[in-house]
Design an enzyme around this catalytic site. Sequence first.
Site, PDB file in Angstrom:
ATOM      1  CG  ASN A  13      -1.657   1.095   1.484  1.00  9.09           C
ATOM      2  OD1 ASN A  13      -2.204   1.658   0.281  1.00  9.09           O
ATOM      3  ND2 ASN A  13      -2.063   1.173   2.515  1.00  9.09           N
ATOM      4  CB  SER A  75      -6.087   3.503  -8.482  1.00  7.91           C
ATOM      5  OG  SER A  75      -6.678   4.413  -8.859  1.00  7.91           O
ATOM      6  CE1 TYR A  88      -0.930   5.947  -8.099  1.00  7.59           C
ATOM      7  CE2 TYR A  88      -3.489   6.760  -9.550  1.00  7.59           C
ATOM      8  CZ  TYR A  88      -3.164   5.802  -7.895  1.00  7.59           C
ATOM      9  OH  TYR A  88      -3.162   5.287  -6.962  1.00  7.59           O
ATOM     10  CB  THR A  91       2.334   2.054 -11.839  1.00  8.41           C
ATOM     11  OG1 THR A  91       1.596   2.426 -11.298  1.00  8.41           O
ATOM     12  CG2 THR A  91       3.594   2.249 -12.114  1.00  8.41           C
ATOM     13  CE  LYS A  92      -1.580   2.504  -6.768  1.00 10.16           C
ATOM     14  NZ  LYS A  92      -0.835   2.317  -5.944  1.00 10.16           N
TER      15      LYS A  92
END
Length: 184
Positions: A13, A75, A88, A91-92
């Site tokens: 996390n 996410s 971002y 990666t999620k």
Amino acid sequence: IEAFGRLDILIANHGVWPAQDSPIASMPEAQWRSTLGINLDSVYGMVQAAVAQMELQRRPEAPEQAAGHIVLISSTAGQRGEANHADYAVTKGALISLTKSLSSELAPRGILVNCVAPGWVSTEMSADALDHPGLGPKIVAGIPVGRPASPREIAGPVLFLCTPLAGFISGEILNANGGAVLAG
């Protein structure tokens, strides 16, 4: 291991979300590499080390007991993308794919791997966007429950996935986003 004798749970996390919009045509390579390093490469290292330890703890005589639980935090951006934040979102999204790959590999060995995919959460990382007078109301308008989550509302699903109540769940993406993926 030195302190507790074993490793039962790994929660990945962490991450960065560069708040400044960065269109792909002008995104600095350094930003791309940094986001991938922090949000993805570090997860690889933690998972690799945790799995090595969890495999040592497996009890073949008690197959109903997990040798370990791994929960990766993704996410909504990993599911639907995010304009001007491709670093971002990539990666999620990769963490979602990693969850499915690891589950297929590790569930037969007693290690359960799942993912929680939050939407907007009231944290220090999201404060600038959520508090912005023009952007904040637009973000909240896209969340059917009408507000961002509290950190506790994300911790609950994570905790559940690490209990015997979730002993038959592996490879799942648990959405905790107030319905935002459905509305997006």
